[in-house]
Design a protein around this motif. Structure first.
Motif, PDB file in Angstrom:
ATOM      1  N   GLU A 178       0.836  -1.212   0.000  1.00 39.00           N
ATOM      2  CA  GLU A 178       0.000   0.000   0.000  1.00 39.00           C
ATOM      3  C   GLU A 178       0.866   1.255   0.000  1.00 39.00           C
ATOM      4  N   ILE A 179       2.019   1.202   0.659  1.00 36.84           N
ATOM      5  CA  ILE A 179       2.926   2.350   0.656  1.00 36.84           C
ATOM      6  C   ILE A 179       3.320   2.694  -0.773  1.00 36.84           C
ATOM      7  N   ASP A 180       3.763   1.693  -1.526  1.00 35.34           N
ATOM      8  CA  ASP A 180       4.161   1.978  -2.907  1.00 35.34           C
ATOM      9  C   ASP A 180       2.971   2.341  -3.765  1.00 35.34           C
ATOM     10  N   ALA A 181       1.858   1.631  -3.604  1.00 33.76           N
ATOM     11  CA  ALA A 181       0.687   1.927  -4.429  1.00 33.76           C
ATOM     12  C   ALA A 181       0.200   3.355  -4.204  1.00 33.76           C
ATOM     13  N   ALA A 182       0.199   3.810  -2.948  1.00 36.79           N
ATOM     14  CA  ALA A 182      -0.250   5.175  -2.663  1.00 36.79           C
ATOM     15  C   ALA A 182       0.694   6.199  -3.287  1.00 36.79           C
ATOM     16  N   ARG A 183       1.998   5.989  -3.164  1.00 39.52           N
ATOM     17  CA  ARG A 183       2.965   6.908  -3.769  1.00 39.52           C
ATOM     18  C   ARG A 183       2.764   6.980  -5.278  1.00 39.52           C
ATOM     19  N   TRP A 184       2.544   5.818  -5.882  1.00 41.37           N
ATOM     20  CA  TRP A 184       2.391   5.744  -7.340  1.00 41.37           C
ATOM     21  C   TRP A 184       1.062   6.333  -7.800  1.00 41.37           C
ATOM     22  N   LEU A 185      -0.031   5.968  -7.134  1.00 43.74           N
ATOM     23  CA  LEU A 185      -1.349   6.456  -7.538  1.00 43.74           C
ATOM     24  C   LEU A 185      -1.455   7.968  -7.404  1.00 43.74           C
ATOM     25  N   LEU A 186      -0.909   8.497  -6.322  1.00 43.88           N
ATOM     26  CA  LEU A 186      -1.057   9.922  -6.037  1.00 43.88           C
ATOM     27  C   LEU A 186       0.079  10.759  -6.604  1.00 43.88           C
ATOM     28  N   GLY A 187       1.201  10.127  -6.934  1.00 47.05           N
ATOM     29  CA  GLY A 187       2.355  10.890  -7.403  1.00 47.05           C
ATOM     30  C   GLY A 187       2.919  11.776  -6.326  1.00 47.05           C
ATOM     31  N   GLN A 188       2.838  11.322  -5.076  1.00 43.20           N
ATOM     32  CA  GLN A 188       3.310  12.105  -3.931  1.00 43.20           C
ATOM     33  C   GLN A 188       4.098  11.218  -2.988  1.00 43.20           C
ATOM     34  N   GLU A 189       5.039  11.824  -2.267  1.00 43.40           N
ATOM     35  CA  GLU A 189       5.719  11.092  -1.214  1.00 43.40           C
ATOM     36  C   GLU A 189       4.850  11.087   0.048  1.00 43.40           C
ATOM     37  N   LEU A 190       5.013  10.055   0.855  1.00 42.40           N
ATOM     38  CA  LEU A 190       4.347   9.977   2.149  1.00 42.40           C
ATOM     39  C   LEU A 190       5.249  10.623   3.188  1.00 42.40           C
ATOM     40  N   THR A 191       4.676  11.502   3.993  1.00 38.31           N
ATOM     41  CA  THR A 191       5.490  12.352   4.861  1.00 38.31           C
ATOM     42  C   THR A 191       5.362  12.030   6.348  1.00 38.31           C
ATOM     43  N   ALA A 192       4.318  11.326   6.755  1.00 42.25           N
ATOM     44  CA  ALA A 192       4.134  11.000   8.171  1.00 42.25           C
ATOM     45  C   ALA A 192       3.202   9.803   8.292  1.00 42.25           C
ATOM     46  N   VAL A 193       3.315   9.094   9.416  1.00 36.81           N
ATOM     47  CA  VAL A 193       2.500   7.897   9.612  1.00 36.81           C
ATOM     48  C   VAL A 193       2.091   7.777  11.070  1.00 36.81           C
ATOM     49  N   THR A 194       0.855   7.342  11.270  1.00 33.17           N
ATOM     50  CA  THR A 194       0.304   7.039  12.583  1.00 33.17           C
ATOM     51  C   THR A 194      -0.311   5.648  12.512  1.00 33.17           C
ATOM     52  N   VAL A 195      -0.118   4.845  13.552  1.00 33.08           N
ATOM     53  CA  VAL A 195      -0.683   3.494  13.573  1.00 33.08           C
ATOM     54  C   VAL A 195      -1.585   3.355  14.800  1.00 33.08           C
ATOM     55  N   LEU A 196      -2.843   3.043  14.543  1.00 34.72           N
ATOM     56  CA  LEU A 196      -3.803   2.800  15.624  1.00 34.72           C
ATOM     57  C   LEU A 196      -3.954   1.303  15.835  1.00 34.72           C
ATOM     58  N   ARG A 197      -4.208   0.918  17.074  1.00 34.85           N
ATOM     59  CA  ARG A 197      -4.224  -0.500  17.435  1.00 34.85           C
ATOM     60  C   ARG A 197      -5.562  -0.874  18.055  1.00 34.85           C
ATOM     61  N   PRO A 198      -6.517  -1.323  17.228  1.00 25.99           N
ATOM     62  CA  PRO A 198      -7.768  -1.839  17.817  1.00 25.99           C
ATOM     63  C   PRO A 198      -7.475  -3.116  18.583  1.00 25.99           C
ATOM     64  N   GLY A 199      -8.439  -3.577  19.340  1.00 26.45           N
ATOM     65  CA  GLY A 199      -8.247  -4.823  20.050  1.00 26.45           C
ATOM     66  C   GLY A 199      -7.938  -5.948  19.084  1.00 26.45           C
TER      67      GLY A 199
END
Length: 337
Positions: A178-199
């Motif tokens: 998904e990281i690569d697909a998002a960069r490719w689809l949007l033509g943008q770099e990813l600049t920050a990430v947050t990870v939420l943890r459901p049960g």
């Protein structure tokens, strides 16, 4: 170059064996010249029945085998850096399965080595770029018909995780696509990430944080969320919806076969990524073979592999800390402009 591109396949596990089969039976213009795996029996099984394919336990021996003109790396990620540098030393074109190198520092070393060569030798195996649905979505977004992309909603589900799969691997192995697909689809770099943890699900092995909800920010203000659930139990499912200023588009819902029998109807759900993305893998490897025989390198390259590793590392830090983590990338060399 010979009439058929002689390829050494490094790694004869689930992915490597499938690539051996693909090169031998599904792709034109290439042949399997060598197979290497520390498990001799596994390498022999993958190469069985293929005329002229030598079997090796060491990657270097496969690269030096007679008739080898290119290399497909499908070994575990930690072995990639050494294999890539060995291929560079021999001037061999490479198709390297993701991750390029798991750690961004190693990926950076590989990138610097290719830059010193002054030419690209490497295509990275982000096969979603070759999937028909993803390519249609990319074309639609690039056309501007839906306006500026605002969000991507992504789903990534596996039936079960293999032994030894860790919570960090949900990010740096599963979500790396998904990281690569998002960069490719949007033509943008990813600049920050947050990870939420459901049960965690009761279906997850003890101690595994599964599912996870990963949120990426992009350079131009879009948001990308990924639900990753690697022990869902019911199927391999990948979907992506792009929400734009003037419309939305969703892919990933129409890949199953509908079966009617005994008064009932049901949709089959793929159980494996090699089933869901079989056509994409075929197109990816065929494109690599065609470009290599023409003396070119196309598709995602080392910069894309490095960026994916750097973003995934930030994601693992976000998972462990519970905080938003900024992504830091090295300057992009002119070779990858």
């Amino acid at each position: 170059m010979s009439e058929l591109l002689g390829v050494a396949v490094l790694g004869a596990g689930h992915m490597g064996a499938d690539h051996v089969r693909r090169l031998d039976r599904a792709v034109s213009g290439a042949r399997v010249a060598a197979v290497a795996d520390p498990d001799t029996g596994r390498a022999q099984e993958a190469a069985a029945g293929i005329d002229g394919a030598s079997v090796h336990t060491e990657a270097a021996a496969a690269l030096d085998a007679p008739g080898v003109e290119a290399v497909l790396i499908a070994s575990p990620g930690p072995a990639h850096e050494e294999a890539l540098l060995a291929a560079f030393a021999r001037g061999l074109p490479v198709l390297c399965e993701k991750p390029l190198v798991p750690e961004s520092a190693g990926a950076l070393r590989v990138m610097e080595a290719e830059v010193r060569l002054g030419r690209r030798l490497t295509q990275v195996g982000f096969m979603r770029r070759y999937d028909a649905e993803y390519r249609r979505l990319k074309s639609l977004l690039d056309s501007g018909r839906l306006g500026r992309p605002l969000m991507l909603h992504c789903t990534h589900r596996n039936v079960s995780s293999p032994p030894g799969f860790t919570s960090a691997m949900l990010v740096n192995s599963s979500v790396s696509h998904e990281i690569d697909a998002a960069r490719w689809l949007l033509g943008q770099e990813l600049t920050a990430v947050t990870v939420l943890r459901p049960g965690s699900s009761s279906t997850a092995p003890e101690g595994l944080i599964d599912p996870q909800f990963v949120l990426f920010e992009t350079a131009d203000g879009a948001l990308v969320d990924v639900e990753v659930f690697v022990n869902c139990g019911f199927g391999y499912q990948v979907a992506c919806e792009a929400v734009c200023e003037s419309g939305s588009a969703r892919i990933g819902d129409e890949r199953s076969m509908a079966v009617t029998t005994a008064g009932a109807r049901h949709d089959e759900v793929a159980q494996d990524y090699l089933v869901r993305f079989a056509d994409a893998y075929d197109r990816e490897v065929q494109a690599w073979v065609d470009a290599t025989r023409a003396g070119r390198v196309t598709g995602p390259g080392i910069w894309d592999g490095y960026a994916a590793s750097a973003v995934a590392e930030a994601g693992v830090r976000a998972l462990e800390s519970g905080a938003r983590v900024a992504v830091e990338l090295a300057p992009r060399p002119d070779l990858y402009a």
